[in-house]
Design a protein around this motif. Structure first.
Motif: not given
Length: 390
Positions: A271-272, A268, A210, A264, A330, A293, A214, A204, A202
């Motif tokens: 970012g991952l 994510k 994010f 979004y 989230n 997710l 979101s 980042s 979570w």
């Protein structure tokens, strides 16, 4: 006479009034305990968790779910989608009440609530993210109040004051969009200062992005959700134009929300990949991350697209609820579930029952206020004296 009084009294004993009345009484009792006994009397907060459910739910979720105000106003006045005009006033009212209740909730959460205006008016900490968030929320709440005032002035018949504010609409909307962009992203940026406490899945560097992206999905979904509830329970207050545009608003916002959620989801994944956290997906936190997710981002993005393509309004409305729950999930994951993830279970925070009562109490106050205002002022209908002037 006695019969009429008895009938009037019974008319107030509706299930809605009884339930809200009990919640408000319980909330007022806990309020007295909070402001006479301090935070320790009503919360499970400690040094590991100085921020609890009041920050997670009342602030982080409240601000995100109130984003319908700037998204709807921007769509109508900045991007020129005039078919969403009828949704602007309910969205602005929801946003104004949402932000006002966020400020109310902060009075419960800070140790010395009488000093809440201190950073704005007395000593500004201009290098602090919290100062930036506080200043933006203060200014945006002011902007929302000014955007809402024409509704009040039409109800009271104050035409000159109303006309002055209506001429300022575009400036207020642009100012509101800028402020929303700043503080929605800054709420995510707050957690970038705790890289050792927030789980890597979570945490980042993209947290501000994010949170902002979101919040757009949250705002669009809340307009659909709030519009659906209002259409069911406040239908008598709506004029023909609002009812005629209702389906167009839902379809348009469903399409927009689908695109935003797909974007979004892509962010994510970026970012991952950027943080190379793939190996964490095989852990317990990884499963929970995938639930959020896939179940609350990818799935509603797909369902919104299908619903908009097929004009399937029930599917769109249920998907809006799923999306709202996903945003709440989230914000809870970032601020509570994945925060201090390294602590043993006995040291983890779980809210006190009185913390939950206060959060329910604040939401209930918002619902009662929305119902009171929308059943009296021209929120869902055009005032007869201003037909075609919105």
């Amino acid at each position: 006479m006695s019969t009429e009084t008895s009938t009037d009294f019974k008319s107030y004993l509706t299930p809605f009034n009884i339930v809200t009345g009990l919640i408000i009484i319980a909330g007022l009792i806990v309020t007295v305990i909070r402001f006479t006994g301090g935070l320790g009397a009503v919360t499970n907060l400690d040094d590991n968790y100085p921020w609890g459910i009041w920050i997670s739910f009342d602030l982080l979720c409240g601000v995100a779910l109130a984003a319908g105000g700037y998204t709807t106003a921007a769509a109508c006045y900045v991007f020129g989608f005039k078919k969403y005009q009828s949704a602007v006033r309910p969205a602005v009212l929801t946003a104004f009440l949402g932000y006002a209740l966020v400020v109310l909730a902060l009075h419960y959460d800070v140790g010395r609530p009488w000093r809440l205006p201190y950073p704005i008016f007395v000593q500004q900490g201009t290098t602090s993210l919290l100062f930036e968030v506080g200043l933006c929320v203060f200014l945006y709440l002011t902007v929302l109040f000014l955007e809402f005032l024409p509704t009040l002035f039409e109800w009271k018949g104050w035409k000159k004051l109303r006309d002055v504010l209506v001429k300022m609409t575009l400036v207020l909307v642009i100012f509101g969009v800028v402020l929303s962009t700043l503080h929605q992203s800054s709420l995510g940026a707050l957690y970038t200062i705790a890289p050792s406490k927030l789980h890597p899945l979570w945490y980042s560097a993209y947290l501000p992005v994010f949170f902002f992206v979101s919040s757009i999905a949250a705002g669009l979904s809340m307009v659909i959700f709030e519009g659906t509830l209002s259409h069911k329970y406040l239908h008598r207050m709506m004029d023909s134009e609002y009812n005629r545009n209702h389906n167009d608003v839902i379809l348009g916002f469903a399409k927009g929300c689908s695109w935003v959620l797909f974007g979004y989801f892509a962010l994510k994944m970026i970012g991952l990949t950027y943080d190379n956290n793939w190996h964490y997906l095989a852990t317990g936190f990884g499963v929970w991350f995938l639930v959020e997710l896939l179940g609350f981002v990818a799935l509603p993005a797909f369902l919104f697209a299908v619903g908009a393509r097929d004009n399937n309004f029930p599917l769109i409305k249920w998907t809006a609820i799923l999306t709202v729950l996903g945003i709440v999930l989230n914000r809870f994951n970032v601020s509570l579930v994945a925060f201090n993830y390294h602590l043993p279970s006995e040291d983890r925070y779980f809210p006190h029952i009185m913390e939950i009562i206060i959060s329910v109490f604040i939401v209930t106050v918002g619902i009662v206020a929305f119902r009171f205002i929308s059943t009296r002022m021209p929120v869902f209908f055009e005032h007869p004296d201003y037909k075609g002037q919105h």
